[in-house]
Design a protein around this motif. Structure first.
Motif, mmCIF file in Angstrom:
data_model
loop_
_atom_site.group_PDB
_atom_site.id
_atom_site.type_symbol
_atom_site.label_atom_id
_atom_site.label_comp_id
_atom_site.label_asym_id
_atom_site.label_seq_id
_atom_site.Cartn_x
_atom_site.Cartn_y
_atom_site.Cartn_z
ATOM 1 N N VAL A 1 0.863 -1.181 0.000
ATOM 2 C CA VAL A 1 0.000 0.000 0.000
ATOM 3 C C VAL A 1 0.900 1.232 0.000
ATOM 4 C CG1 VAL A 1 -1.742 1.316 1.282
ATOM 5 C CG2 VAL A 1 -1.831 -1.194 1.281
ATOM 6 N N ALA A 2 0.904 1.956 -1.109
ATOM 7 C CA ALA A 2 1.637 3.227 -1.131
ATOM 8 C C ALA A 2 0.746 4.260 -0.460
ATOM 9 C CB ALA A 2 1.959 3.654 -2.559
ATOM 10 N N ASN A 3 1.271 4.903 0.563
ATOM 11 C CA ASN A 3 0.471 5.804 1.372
ATOM 12 C C ASN A 3 1.287 7.053 1.715
ATOM 13 O OD1 ASN A 3 -1.959 6.341 2.670
ATOM 14 N ND2 ASN A 3 -1.246 5.549 4.630
ATOM 15 N N PRO A 4 1.058 8.193 1.026
ATOM 16 C CA PRO A 4 0.137 8.438 -0.078
ATOM 17 C C PRO A 4 0.419 7.553 -1.294
ATOM 18 C CG PRO A 4 1.035 10.519 0.730
ATOM 19 C CD PRO A 4 1.785 9.419 1.398
ATOM 20 N N ASN A 5 -0.641 7.361 -2.089
ATOM 21 C CA ASN A 5 -0.485 6.551 -3.284
ATOM 22 C C ASN A 5 0.117 7.377 -4.431
ATOM 23 O OD1 ASN A 5 -1.030 4.099 -4.878
ATOM 24 N ND2 ASN A 5 -2.423 5.432 -6.001
ATOM 25 N N ASN A 6 1.035 6.770 -5.150
ATOM 26 C CA ASN A 6 1.528 7.326 -6.407
ATOM 27 C C ASN A 6 0.909 6.477 -7.521
ATOM 28 O OD1 ASN A 6 3.009 8.382 -8.523
ATOM 29 N ND2 ASN A 6 4.861 7.225 -8.036
ATOM 30 N N PRO A 7 0.242 7.054 -8.505
ATOM 31 C CA PRO A 7 0.201 8.469 -8.882
ATOM 32 C C PRO A 7 -1.019 9.267 -8.413
ATOM 33 C CG PRO A 7 -0.665 7.160 -10.672
ATOM 34 C CD PRO A 7 -0.370 6.207 -9.548
ATOM 35 N N THR A 8 -1.928 8.700 -7.618
ATOM 36 C CA THR A 8 -3.173 9.442 -7.372
ATOM 37 C C THR A 8 -3.072 10.453 -6.226
ATOM 38 O OG1 THR A 8 -4.025 7.689 -5.938
ATOM 39 C CG2 THR A 8 -4.618 7.554 -8.272
ATOM 40 N N THR B 1 -0.877 8.326 9.376
ATOM 41 C CA THR B 1 0.344 7.795 10.009
ATOM 42 C C THR B 1 1.271 7.267 8.917
ATOM 43 O OG1 THR B 1 1.313 6.200 11.536
ATOM 44 C CG2 THR B 1 -0.696 5.487 10.397
ATOM 45 N N ASN B 2 2.564 7.531 9.094
ATOM 46 C CA ASN B 2 3.521 6.954 8.138
ATOM 47 C C ASN B 2 3.802 5.493 8.473
ATOM 48 O OD1 ASN B 2 5.269 7.059 10.344
ATOM 49 N ND2 ASN B 2 6.375 8.869 9.597
ATOM 50 N N GLY B 3 3.292 5.029 9.606
ATOM 51 C CA GLY B 3 3.351 3.604 9.935
ATOM 52 C C GLY B 3 4.445 3.214 10.917
ATOM 53 N N HIS B 4 5.449 4.084 11.147
ATOM 54 C CA HIS B 4 6.556 3.674 12.028
ATOM 55 C C HIS B 4 6.050 3.286 13.420
ATOM 56 C CE1 HIS B 4 9.683 4.493 9.195
ATOM 57 N NE2 HIS B 4 9.353 5.767 9.075
ATOM 58 N N GLU B 5 5.045 4.025 13.906
ATOM 59 C CA GLU B 5 4.528 3.765 15.257
ATOM 60 C C GLU B 5 3.834 2.400 15.356
ATOM 61 O OE1 GLU B 5 1.107 6.260 16.214
ATOM 62 O OE2 GLU B 5 0.730 6.564 14.086
ATOM 63 N N LEU B 6 3.527 1.791 14.216
ATOM 64 C CA LEU B 6 2.779 0.523 14.242
ATOM 65 C C LEU B 6 3.693 -0.703 14.244
ATOM 66 C CD1 LEU B 6 0.089 1.427 11.524
ATOM 67 C CD2 LEU B 6 0.029 1.875 13.989
ATOM 68 N N VAL B 7 4.952 -0.508 13.838
ATOM 69 C CA VAL B 7 5.829 -1.662 13.600
ATOM 70 C C VAL B 7 6.124 -2.444 14.888
ATOM 71 C CG1 VAL B 7 8.159 -2.344 12.847
ATOM 72 C CG2 VAL B 7 6.827 -0.697 11.497
ATOM 73 N N ALA B 8 6.346 -1.726 15.998
ATOM 74 C CA ALA B 8 6.725 -2.413 17.247
ATOM 75 C C ALA B 8 5.647 -3.411 17.684
ATOM 76 C CB ALA B 8 6.984 -1.386 18.340
ATOM 77 N N ASP C 1 4.247 1.785 1.996
ATOM 78 C CA ASP C 1 5.269 2.539 1.267
ATOM 79 C C ASP C 1 5.011 4.021 1.502
ATOM 80 O OD1 ASP C 1 6.921 3.791 -0.527
ATOM 81 O OD2 ASP C 1 6.385 2.528 -2.244
ATOM 82 N N SER C 2 5.788 4.578 2.428
ATOM 83 C CA SER C 2 5.570 5.965 2.848
ATOM 84 C C SER C 2 6.528 6.921 2.136
ATOM 85 C CB SER C 2 5.725 6.061 4.370
ATOM 86 O OG SER C 2 4.764 5.249 5.001
ATOM 87 N N ALA C 3 6.743 6.685 0.838
ATOM 88 C CA ALA C 3 7.700 7.489 0.064
ATOM 89 C C ALA C 3 7.390 8.988 0.120
ATOM 90 C CB ALA C 3 7.704 7.017 -1.400
ATOM 91 N N TYR C 4 6.107 9.319 0.281
ATOM 92 C CA TYR C 4 5.708 10.742 0.244
ATOM 93 C C TYR C 4 5.214 11.242 1.592
ATOM 94 C CZ TYR C 4 5.993 9.828 -4.726
ATOM 95 O OH TYR C 4 6.443 9.467 -5.970
ATOM 96 N N CYS C 5 5.518 10.515 2.679
ATOM 97 C CA CYS C 5 4.904 10.848 3.973
ATOM 98 C C CYS C 5 5.252 12.246 4.464
ATOM 99 C CB CYS C 5 5.275 9.809 5.022
ATOM 100 S SG CYS C 5 7.016 9.765 5.458
ATOM 101 N N GLU C 6 6.433 12.748 4.106
ATOM 102 C CA GLU C 6 6.845 14.070 4.598
ATOM 103 C C GLU C 6 5.905 15.168 4.122
ATOM 104 O OE1 GLU C 6 8.783 12.045 2.799
ATOM 105 O OE2 GLU C 6 10.587 11.559 3.948
ATOM 106 N N TYR C 7 5.222 14.915 3.014
ATOM 107 C CA TYR C 7 4.389 15.953 2.401
ATOM 108 C C TYR C 7 2.953 15.957 2.916
ATOM 109 C CZ TYR C 7 8.111 16.131 -1.145
ATOM 110 O OH TYR C 7 9.311 16.270 -1.797
ATOM 111 N N VAL C 8 2.596 14.932 3.697
ATOM 112 C CA VAL C 8 1.194 14.799 4.116
ATOM 113 C C VAL C 8 0.837 15.879 5.129
ATOM 114 C CG1 VAL C 8 -0.469 13.295 5.280
ATOM 115 C CG2 VAL C 8 1.188 12.322 3.672
ATOM 116 N N THR C 9 -0.335 16.505 4.936
ATOM 117 C CA THR C 9 -0.806 17.527 5.874
ATOM 118 C C THR C 9 -2.060 17.063 6.625
ATOM 119 O OG1 THR C 9 -1.908 18.540 3.971
ATOM 120 C CG2 THR C 9 0.172 19.516 4.676
#
Ligand SMILES: *Cc1c(COP(=O)(O)O)cnc(C)c1O
Length: 362
Positions: free
Chosen positions: A156-163, A201-208, A188-196
């Motif tokens: 799951v690309a989150n945000p999704n590319n290209p939409t 969530t970029n997901g890091h908090e879920l991994v543990a 896949d949080s390739a664009y997470c820095e841009y999310v407003t």
């Protein structure tokens, strides 16, 4: 038929077609075709790259120790749960190689999602399972319905590319809760820095808490290092151990490691990139809508805009190209009536909008 034997699925790959990079007058090029950070790398990163060049006769730190250390620190996670790659593309490849390379293995992904999931699944011999969504967003219910006992990975690309659309945190959690424990959910949080959007969530908090969640990140977008190839993954001990077994010993170059470390330290530059994107994404979307075009609301550093039919979208792309403005046609993502426009600098977006406006008058 060829005398050389390869997997059948390899011959089914439609090669990835990158965004265009050449225009008639390269000195005037406005490249809005590959979602690359428009500021390029920061000054301190360029310095770090130059300094690292001096020692380029030495093999890199195979363990990317210092880079993992700073990534861990900045993201509030543990360095031992990080693996670095030559772009996050390489992390996708490691995942498919490790978990989806036996005949019959299935890899579920959104049909308007990033093409590399499909390509790497086939490259390693698995069967990609593209799933329809709605409103330009992956559909959690439909994706769960597509999961079988053969499913190994769900991307799951989150945000999704290209939409440019996202799943909010609750959607990710609900989806994950219904996923079998032996299926790996790759965010896949390739664009997470841009999310407003505050509910993201970029997901890091879920991994543990969830050993079957992997998060992928890249230096190719916000950090402006696409040419250096640097990305990383975050996962539980067991998955990192498995991925490290198939990782080449020196997969990330010393220059990429030095650049990554310097980039992470330059918080003022990071903020400048984010601020420009937030402002110009909003401006670009509004201006395109004011021209009567349909724009999908985006949380990334790009927007897709609908020209209603394929010929019109392609004619606009060529019109822009003649004016040294490159945007992306996304027929390969099954969205042939759309163009994807990366968010660039203010003057670049103004020129792009002027050109689109004059195209619409032709
Ligand atoms: C651009 C992009 C990447 C990054 O690829 P790299 O190999 O790190 O350059 C990963 N996922 C998505 C969805 C992307 O759009």
């Amino acid at each position: 038929m060829s005398q050389f034997k390869t997997k059948k699925s390899v011959l089914e790959i439609s090669p990835y077609v990158p965004g265009e990079s050449k225009s008639a007058d390269m000195s005037k090029l406005i490249k809005l075709s590959s979602n690359e950070g428009p500021f390029g790398p920061s000054q301190s990163t360029i310095e770090a790259i130059k300094n690292a060049a001096i020692n380029v006769h030495r093999y890199p730190d195979g363990d990317a120790f210092e880079l993992r250390q700073i990534l861990a620190e900045k993201n509030g996670i543990n360095a031992k749960n990080i693996i670095c790659g030559a772009g996050s593309d390489e992390i996708i490849a490691f995942l498919c190689n490790a978990f989806a390379s036996q005949a019959g293995d299935e890899v579920v992904h959104y049909d308007h999602g990033f093409l590399m999931y499909n390509i790497y699944a086939k490259a390693y011999g698995a069967t990609p399972v593209p799933v329809k969504g709605h409103d330009f967003t992956a559909d959690p219910k439909a994706m769960l319905d597509a999961v079988t006992d053969k499913t190994r990975l769900v991307f799951v690309a989150n945000p999704n590319n290209p939409t440019g659309t996202i799943w909010d945190k609750q959607t990710v959690l609900d989806f994950h809760a219904k996923l079998p424990k032996d299926v790996i959910l790759v965010l896949d949080s390739a664009y997470c820095e841009y999310v407003t959007d505050a509910n993201y969530t970029n997901g890091h908090e879920l991994v543990a808490d969830h050993p079957n969640i992997v998060v992928m990140r890249t230096f190719s977008k916000l950090y402006g290092l696409g040419g250096l190839r640097l990305g990383w993954g975050h996962a539980c001990d067991e998955i990192i151990d498995i991925l490290n077994r198939i990782r080449g010993p020196f997969n990330v170059s010393s220059i990429a490691q030095a650049a990554g470390i310097a980039s992470m330290k330059d918080t003022a530059f990071i903020q400048q990139c984010v601020d420009n994107n937030t402002l110009m994404r909003d401006w670009t979307s509004k201006e395109l809508m004011a021209l009567g075009l349909k724009v999908v609301p985006s949380q990334g550093n790009f927007v897709i805009v609908d020209f209603g039919d394929e010929q019109r979208a392609e004619a606009c792309r060529l019109y822009l190209k003649e004016r040294n403005i490159l945007v992306r046609q996304i027929g390969g993502y099954a969205l042939p009536t759309f163009l994807r426009i990366s968010i660039g600098l203010e003057h670049e977006m103004k020129l792009a909008l002027e050109a689109i406006s004059s195209y619409l008058k032709t």
